[in-house]
Every structure is written in C-alpha cells, then in structure tokens.
Design a protein around this motif. Sequence first.
Motif, PDB file in Angstrom:
ATOM      1  N   PHE A   1      -6.152  58.641  27.880  1.00  0.00           N
ATOM      2  CA  PHE A   1      -4.883  58.531  28.586  1.00  0.00           C
ATOM      3  C   PHE A   1      -4.615  59.755  29.454  1.00  0.00           C
ATOM      4  O   PHE A   1      -4.115  59.629  30.564  1.00  0.00           O
ATOM      5  N   SER A   2      -4.961  60.939  28.969  1.00  0.00           N
ATOM      6  CA  SER A   2      -4.748  62.130  29.788  1.00  0.00           C
ATOM      7  C   SER A   2      -5.753  62.188  30.946  1.00  0.00           C
ATOM      8  O   SER A   2      -5.426  62.679  32.016  1.00  0.00           O
ATOM      9  N   GLU A   3      -6.964  61.679  30.740  1.00  0.00           N
ATOM     10  CA  GLU A   3      -7.971  61.691  31.800  1.00  0.00           C
ATOM     11  C   GLU A   3      -7.670  60.653  32.877  1.00  0.00           C
ATOM     12  O   GLU A   3      -7.910  60.888  34.053  1.00  0.00           O
ATOM     13  N   SER A   4      -7.153  59.507  32.488  1.00  0.00           N
ATOM     14  CA  SER A   4      -6.933  58.439  33.461  1.00  0.00           C
ATOM     15  C   SER A   4      -5.556  58.518  34.125  1.00  0.00           C
ATOM     16  O   SER A   4      -5.261  57.731  35.021  1.00  0.00           O
ATOM     17  N   LYS A   5      -4.737  59.466  33.717  1.00  0.00           N
ATOM     18  CA  LYS A   5      -3.389  59.582  34.276  1.00  0.00           C
ATOM     19  C   LYS A   5      -3.426  59.877  35.767  1.00  0.00           C
ATOM     20  O   LYS A   5      -2.686  59.278  36.544  1.00  0.00           O
ATOM     21  N   GLU A   6      -4.305  60.785  36.192  1.00  0.00           N
ATOM     22  CA  GLU A   6      -4.396  61.146  37.610  1.00  0.00           C
ATOM     23  C   GLU A   6      -4.832  59.946  38.452  1.00  0.00           C
ATOM     24  O   GLU A   6      -4.298  59.710  39.534  1.00  0.00           O
ATOM     25  N   GLU A   7      -5.793  59.192  37.958  1.00  0.00           N
ATOM     26  CA  GLU A   7      -6.268  58.020  38.687  1.00  0.00           C
ATOM     27  C   GLU A   7      -5.162  56.969  38.814  1.00  0.00           C
ATOM     28  O   GLU A   7      -4.985  56.362  39.872  1.00  0.00           O
ATOM     29  N   CYS A   8      -4.410  56.769  37.753  1.00  0.00           N
ATOM     30  CA  CYS A   8      -3.310  55.799  37.799  1.00  0.00           C
ATOM     31  C   CYS A   8      -2.222  56.238  38.771  1.00  0.00           C
ATOM     32  O   CYS A   8      -1.677  55.416  39.507  1.00  0.00           O
ATOM     33  N   LEU A   9      -1.915  57.522  38.776  1.00  0.00           N
ATOM     34  CA  LEU A   9      -0.903  58.014  39.712  1.00  0.00           C
ATOM     35  C   LEU A   9      -1.368  57.856  41.160  1.00  0.00           C
ATOM     36  O   LEU A   9      -0.576  57.514  42.046  1.00  0.00           O
ATOM     37  N   LYS A  10      -2.656  58.075  41.401  1.00  0.00           N
ATOM     38  CA  LYS A  10      -3.196  57.898  42.754  1.00  0.00           C
ATOM     39  C   LYS A  10      -3.110  56.428  43.169  1.00  0.00           C
ATOM     40  O   LYS A  10      -2.723  56.115  44.296  1.00  0.00           O
ATOM     41  N   ARG A  11      -3.431  55.527  42.249  1.00  0.00           N
ATOM     42  CA  ARG A  11      -3.324  54.093  42.533  1.00  0.00           C
ATOM     43  C   ARG A  11      -1.889  53.682  42.844  1.00  0.00           C
ATOM     44  O   ARG A  11      -1.638  52.889  43.744  1.00  0.00           O
ATOM     45  N   LEU A  12      -0.957  54.213  42.083  1.00  0.00           N
ATOM     46  CA  LEU A  12       0.449  53.881  42.303  1.00  0.00           C
ATOM     47  C   LEU A  12       0.950  54.416  43.639  1.00  0.00           C
ATOM     48  O   LEU A  12       1.746  53.765  44.313  1.00  0.00           O
ATOM     49  N   ASP A  13       0.474  55.591  44.055  1.00  0.00           N
ATOM     50  CA  ASP A  13       0.860  56.120  45.367  1.00  0.00           C
ATOM     51  C   ASP A  13       0.322  55.244  46.491  1.00  0.00           C
ATOM     52  O   ASP A  13       1.018  54.979  47.478  1.00  0.00           O
ATOM     53  N   GLU A  14      -0.928  54.788  46.357  1.00  0.00           N
ATOM     54  CA  GLU A  14      -1.495  53.886  47.360  1.00  0.00           C
ATOM     55  C   GLU A  14      -0.710  52.580  47.418  1.00  0.00           C
ATOM     56  O   GLU A  14      -0.440  52.055  48.493  1.00  0.00           O
TER      57      GLU A  14
ATOM     58  N   GLN B   1       3.913  46.937  54.249  1.00  0.00           N
ATOM     59  CA  GLN B   1       3.840  45.483  54.328  1.00  0.00           C
ATOM     60  C   GLN B   1       5.166  44.804  54.012  1.00  0.00           C
ATOM     61  O   GLN B   1       5.355  43.645  54.337  1.00  0.00           O
ATOM     62  N   GLY B   2       6.034  45.474  53.369  1.00  0.00           N
ATOM     63  CA  GLY B   2       7.283  44.838  52.972  1.00  0.00           C
ATOM     64  C   GLY B   2       7.131  44.116  51.654  1.00  0.00           C
ATOM     65  O   GLY B   2       6.131  44.231  50.964  1.00  0.00           O
ATOM     66  N   THR B   3       8.107  43.347  51.318  1.00  0.00           N
ATOM     67  CA  THR B   3       8.094  42.695  50.006  1.00  0.00           C
ATOM     68  C   THR B   3       7.306  41.403  49.981  1.00  0.00           C
ATOM     69  O   THR B   3       7.056  40.854  48.919  1.00  0.00           O
ATOM     70  N   LYS B   4       6.890  40.872  51.122  1.00  0.00           N
ATOM     71  CA  LYS B   4       6.253  39.552  51.142  1.00  0.00           C
ATOM     72  C   LYS B   4       4.780  39.567  50.745  1.00  0.00           C
ATOM     73  O   LYS B   4       4.334  38.744  49.977  1.00  0.00           O
ATOM     74  N   ASN B   5       4.003  40.497  51.277  1.00  0.00           N
ATOM     75  CA  ASN B   5       2.555  40.437  51.074  1.00  0.00           C
ATOM     76  C   ASN B   5       1.994  41.589  50.241  1.00  0.00           C
ATOM     77  O   ASN B   5       0.789  41.769  50.202  1.00  0.00           O
ATOM     78  N   ALA B   6       2.825  42.359  49.638  1.00  0.00           N
ATOM     79  CA  ALA B   6       2.327  43.500  48.869  1.00  0.00           C
ATOM     80  C   ALA B   6       1.738  43.026  47.547  1.00  0.00           C
ATOM     81  O   ALA B   6       2.379  42.332  46.774  1.00  0.00           O
ATOM     82  N   LYS B   7       0.482  43.382  47.327  1.00  0.00           N
ATOM     83  CA  LYS B   7      -0.195  43.056  46.072  1.00  0.00           C
ATOM     84  C   LYS B   7      -0.715  44.357  45.480  1.00  0.00           C
ATOM     85  O   LYS B   7      -1.528  45.028  46.089  1.00  0.00           O
ATOM     86  N   CYS B   8      -0.237  44.686  44.314  1.00  0.00           N
ATOM     87  CA  CYS B   8      -0.617  45.938  43.677  1.00  0.00           C
ATOM     88  C   CYS B   8      -1.274  45.658  42.332  1.00  0.00           C
ATOM     89  O   CYS B   8      -0.854  44.765  41.608  1.00  0.00           O
ATOM     90  N   ASP B   9      -2.282  46.465  42.016  1.00  0.00           N
ATOM     91  CA  ASP B   9      -2.957  46.370  40.732  1.00  0.00           C
ATOM     92  C   ASP B   9      -2.416  47.479  39.834  1.00  0.00           C
ATOM     93  O   ASP B   9      -2.754  48.642  39.992  1.00  0.00           O
ATOM     94  N   PHE B  10      -1.548  47.117  38.899  1.00  0.00           N
ATOM     95  CA  PHE B  10      -0.945  48.102  38.016  1.00  0.00           C
ATOM     96  C   PHE B  10      -1.720  48.256  36.714  1.00  0.00           C
ATOM     97  O   PHE B  10      -1.297  48.984  35.837  1.00  0.00           O
ATOM     98  N   ASN B  11      -2.831  47.572  36.571  1.00  0.00           N
ATOM     99  CA  ASN B  11      -3.618  47.640  35.347  1.00  0.00           C
ATOM    100  C   ASN B  11      -4.492  48.888  35.390  1.00  0.00           C
ATOM    101  O   ASN B  11      -5.581  48.876  35.946  1.00  0.00           O
ATOM    102  N   CYS B  12      -4.028  49.962  34.789  1.00  0.00           N
ATOM    103  CA  CYS B  12      -4.755  51.231  34.808  1.00  0.00           C
ATOM    104  C   CYS B  12      -5.592  51.440  33.552  1.00  0.00           C
ATOM    105  O   CYS B  12      -6.389  52.353  33.501  1.00  0.00           O
ATOM    106  N   MET B  13      -5.408  50.637  32.538  1.00  0.00           N
ATOM    107  CA  MET B  13      -6.117  50.832  31.286  1.00  0.00           C
ATOM    108  C   MET B  13      -7.240  49.819  31.125  1.00  0.00           C
ATOM    109  O   MET B  13      -7.123  48.685  31.539  1.00  0.00           O
ATOM    110  N   SER B  14      -8.300  50.264  30.523  1.00  0.00           N
ATOM    111  CA  SER B  14      -9.408  49.387  30.183  1.00  0.00           C
ATOM    112  C   SER B  14      -9.714  49.583  28.700  1.00  0.00           C
ATOM    113  O   SER B  14     -10.031  50.694  28.274  1.00  0.00           O
ATOM    114  N   SER B  15      -9.603  48.530  27.932  1.00  0.00           N
ATOM    115  CA  SER B  15      -9.819  48.658  26.488  1.00  0.00           C
ATOM    116  C   SER B  15     -11.261  49.011  26.155  1.00  0.00           C
ATOM    117  O   SER B  15     -11.544  49.536  25.083  1.00  0.00           O
TER     118      SER B  15
END
Length: 77
Positions: free
Chosen positions: A34-47, A55-69
């Motif tokens: 969790f501490s190692e992947s935090k930076e990558e998740c924050l970078k993804r969220l900024d993108e 794009q506005g609210t119509k076509n924005a598609k974001c991948d919020f899945n930062c964890m891999s079991s």
Amino acid sequence: MFSLLKLIIWIVGFVMVTAFVLSYFGYEVNFNYFSESKEECLKRLDECKNKYIKQGTKNAKCDFNCMSSDLIIKKEQ
C-alpha cells in the motif's frame, strides 16, 4: 461492551490463523504494497482529474482500481 471485545478477539485470532496458514503453504503477505503503490495511484488520479476537466462529465472514463490482489499475497520464492 463485552460482545464488542469478544468480536475483536475473534477477528485478531482469525487474522493470526490466516497468516499462519498462508506462511505454512508458502505464501507471504506484502505489507509494503500500500505504501509502494500510493504514488502510482495518486499519479493515476491526477491524470484522471485532468481528463475529467478537459472532457467534461459526458465522456470521462477513469480507472480507479489501484489495487491488485495478486501483488498483496504472493508465493514465496
């Protein structure tokens, strides 16, 4: 109050038994994941934030899945 304490004891016991069983079968829990992947998740969220603003609210598609079991519990080598 007593039932809450009993529940906490059961949960701690379950976690300990699970950790023992995993180590017995050759698996280890990556506690630093969790501490190692935090930076990558924050970078993804900024993108995603930048895409969402552009794009506005119509076509924005974001991948919020930062964890891999698969990376949290892995086979020891």
